[in-house]
Design an enzyme around this catalytic site. Structure first.
Site, PDB file in Angstrom:
ATOM      1  N   ASP A   1      89.663   8.692  28.831  1.00  0.00           N
ATOM      2  CA  ASP A   1      88.709   9.795  28.927  1.00  0.00           C
ATOM      3  C   ASP A   1      88.279   9.941  30.380  1.00  0.00           C
ATOM      4  O   ASP A   1      88.846   9.314  31.278  1.00  0.00           O
ATOM      5  CB  ASP A   1      87.512   9.550  27.995  1.00  0.00           C
ATOM      6  CG  ASP A   1      86.640   8.379  28.452  1.00  0.00           C
ATOM      7  OD1 ASP A   1      87.060   7.624  29.369  1.00  0.00           O
ATOM      8  OD2 ASP A   1      85.541   8.216  27.903  1.00  0.00           O
TER       9      ASP A   1
ATOM     10  N   LYS B   1      94.520  11.597  23.673  1.00  0.00           N
ATOM     11  CA  LYS B   1      93.338  10.744  23.775  1.00  0.00           C
ATOM     12  C   LYS B   1      92.742  10.476  22.395  1.00  0.00           C
ATOM     13  O   LYS B   1      92.437   9.329  22.058  1.00  0.00           O
ATOM     14  CB  LYS B   1      92.291  11.394  24.680  1.00  0.00           C
ATOM     15  CG  LYS B   1      91.037  10.549  24.873  1.00  0.00           C
ATOM     16  CD  LYS B   1      89.975  11.295  25.655  1.00  0.00           C
ATOM     17  CE  LYS B   1      89.302  12.341  24.793  1.00  0.00           C
ATOM     18  NZ  LYS B   1      88.139  12.980  25.464  1.00  0.00           N
TER      19      LYS B   1
END
Length: 229
Positions: A148, A130
């Site tokens: 996320d 991420k």
């Protein structure tokens, strides 16, 4: 009624385009809410934002970056010095270790520069998929999609990209979102999840993507708040 219920099917590509286009029209200037001045401060901020709010990171980083604006200065500041600056951020001890080690790695392996490729980024301390995707997207203009908690929720709730894991949602987004919209879609989706498609109380009556959204309870929520479905 639960706000975590998921769509019963995935959006088609035309539906996904309508949904993303609606978010784009509602928030055309969407961008990261982290405050940074260069690629190094962006990377540090994203690492510090794990399991913490951007707001808490932005409060702590001005003084940190004033004292340590580059990897060499961050290493010189030391783990304890870094920790003193970030004690208001969640998991600050582990993050201080990662920031210190990451800065060492940038000096030792990359000449003090932040690498632009995923493999090198993910090899750095405290950097996962991420975080690497955010840096690739924001700093280097790549069509990378960072998933996320907000984007994971939206992907499943709306049907935009259902998946049991962040990677599955990421792949679904890449498949359905038009390529020319993929890079900014990262920001449109995060901000939509942060301010409208909330975890416990989605604001369906305010949602620009209400029509193509496949969330099963959207009409009930809208009616519950005094709006016509």
């Amino acid at each position: 009624m639960t706000a975590t219920k998921s769509a019963k099917r995935a959006m088609t590509k035309p539906e996904a385009k309508r949904f993303i286009t609606a978010l784009a029209e509602a928030n055309p200037e969407a961008e990261s809410e982290l405050v940074f001045t260069d690629v190094f401060s962006l990377l540090m901020s994203v690492v510090l934002s794990a399991q913490a709010t951007d707001k808490s990171v932005n409060k702590a980083t001005p003084a940190l970056f004033h004292d340590a604006p580059d990897p060499a200065a961050m290493v010189a500041l030391g783990e304890e010095g870094i920790a003193r600056h970030i004690k208001t951020i969640g998991l600050w001890r582990a993050k201080a270790r990662n920031v210190f080690k990451l800065s060492q790695q940038l000096l030792e392996k990359h000449g003090g520069e932040v690498p632009s490729d995923r493999k090198s980024l993910e090899a750095l301390a405290g950097v996962g998929r991420k975080t690497a995707s955010v840096v690739m997207n924001v700093a280097f203009g790549e069509d990378a999609m960072a998933v996320d908690t907000h984007i994971f929720r939206i992907g499943n709730r709306t049907g935009l990209a259902p998946g049991k894991t962040p990677r599955a949602v990421e792949e679904g987004l890449i498949e359905r979102i038009p390529r020319d919209m993929l890079r900014p879609a990262h920001h449109w989706l995060i901000l939509h999840g942060r301010y409208i498609c909330l975890a416990r109380a989605p604001q369906c009556e305010r949602c620009p993507g209400y029509d193509p959204c496949l969330y099963p309870d959207k009409s009930a929520i809208k009616a519950q708040r005094g709006e016509a479905p």
